[in-house]
Design an enzyme around this catalytic site. Structure first.
Site, PDB file in Angstrom:
ATOM      1  N   CYS A 114       0.354   1.019   4.377  1.00  0.00           N
ATOM      2  CA  CYS A 114       1.720  -0.092   4.357  1.00  0.00           C
ATOM      3  C   CYS A 114       2.160  -0.584   3.111  1.00  0.00           C
ATOM      4  O   CYS A 114       2.085  -1.606   2.455  1.00  0.00           O
ATOM      5  CB  CYS A 114       0.378  -1.181   4.327  1.00  0.00           C
ATOM      6  N   HIS A 250       2.962  -8.491   1.442  1.00  0.00           N
ATOM      7  CA  HIS A 250       2.497  -7.179   2.848  1.00  0.00           C
ATOM      8  C   HIS A 250       1.990  -8.730   3.613  1.00  0.00           C
ATOM      9  O   HIS A 250       1.220  -8.942   3.735  1.00  0.00           O
ATOM     10  CB  HIS A 250       2.015  -6.286   2.453  1.00  0.00           C
ATOM     11  N   ASN A 280       2.593  -6.936  12.374  1.00  0.00           N
ATOM     12  CA  ASN A 280       2.154  -5.831  11.165  1.00  0.00           C
ATOM     13  C   ASN A 280       2.830  -4.639  10.962  1.00  0.00           C
ATOM     14  O   ASN A 280       3.066  -4.456  11.713  1.00  0.00           O
ATOM     15  CB  ASN A 280       0.826  -5.693  10.063  1.00  0.00           C
TER      16      ASN A 280
END
Length: 323
Positions: A114, A250, A280
């Site tokens: 990520c 993020h 996500n």
């Protein structure tokens, strides 16, 4: 005179298939309310059968080129941040290079889960400021749906597929925080926390794995580490939180986003939030959010941005950039 890596264009792509929380209620012991409350996610996009990471990355790349008014051979380098490449090798980046018709320069992948886009952005900045490349495209692209355990409600509801692209090009400034472009970078990792977020399989273990996560522990580390990295990056850039126009985090979980903003002393109306629309998307989430925010008219030329992300490794970091 100081060389700066300045934004030239941005674009994103999401697969056509949309999976709302209500669809997951049919196969998992979960509810729309539970997912929204715990994560802020309302829906996610899932790649079609046969739709690969390099394919969705190429769509985002073309949109970024169009936004910048450039052709593929105007690029010197192409970096793809991904944990879900099409093949073990060659890199997804070389596949994107071929798909968009880029016949010069070089391409490579970066894998920091990520945090991948932040790491790729740091690499692109270094290539430009060193004079190695004049114009670099960075793409975050993932098909995380391929590594999810769809029987695990703690992870299956959180992730989605997508891609975002950003083009940086060489420009100049006077070396102050008023310059356009990347102003500072802060990168970190700590392999002791490997077991908090990982895939339990891979090539050298001769197995096919699924994503595994210790959610509570990841949350605990995320807020503290993201805030600390953002502060470190701002200090390097010589700016304060009060000067920041937008935090583009993020897009993992609304509670992490809110917790980090609170720790930085910034109101949520200064935070770009898109997690509700795509979940996500790992390395794709920051460039996706940047592109969406530009489309919405939120981010404008000259705005001061802080981006930050954390992923498996653990790996985390932040970048300060003036749009």
């Amino acid at each position: 005179m100081t060389i700066r890596a300045q934004v030239a264009g941005v674009g994103h792509y999401l697969p056509e298939r949309v999976v709302p929380n209500s669809e997951l209620e049919k196969t998992l012991d979960t509810t729309d309310e539970w997912i929204r409350t715990r994560s802020g996610i309302e829906q996610r996009h899932i790649a079609a059968d046969g739709e690969t990471t390099s394919e969705i990355a190429a769509h985002a790349a073309q949109r970024a080129l169009d936004d910048a008014g450039l052709g593929p051979n105007d690029l010197d380098a192409l970096i793809v941040a991904t944990s879900t490449p099409d093949l073990t090798f060659p890199s997804a980046a070389t596949m994107v290079q071929a798909r968009i018709g880029m016949e010069r320069g070089f391409a490579f992948d970066v894998q920091a889960v990520c945090a991948g886009f932040v790491y790729a952005l740091a690499n692109a900045n270094a290539l430009i400021t060193s004079g190695t490349a004049r114009r670099v495209m960075i793409i975050g692209a993932e098909t995380f749906s391929r590594i999810l355990d769809w029987t695990d409600r703690s992870t299956a509801v959180l992730f989605g597929d997508g891609a975002g692209a950003l083009i940086l090009e060489s420009g100049t400034g006077d070396g102050s925080a008023d310059d356009r472009g990347v102003l500072s970078v802060d990168l970190n990792s700590d392999g002791r926390f490997r077991d908090l977020l990982y895939v339990d399989g891979g090539v050298s273990t001769n197995s096919v794995g699924h994503l595994r996560m210790e959610g509570k522990e990841v949350f605990r580390h995320a807020v503290a580490k993201l805030a600390a990295s953002a502060v470190a990056a701002m200090e390097k850039a010589g700016v304060t939180p009060e000067q920041v126009d937008w935090v583009v985090p993020h897009q993992a979980n609304i509670r992490i986003i809110q917790g980090t903003a609170k720790k930085l002393g910034l109101p949520m109306d200064k935070v770009v939030v898109t997690v509700q629309d795509h979940g996500n998307t790992s390395a794709a989430s920051i460039p996706l959010a940047l592109s969406v925010a530009v489309t919405r008219g939120q981010i404008k030329r000259g705005d001061l941005l802080v981006t930050e992300a954390i992923g498996g490794g653990l790996a985390w970091g932040a970048v300060v950039i003036r749009w």
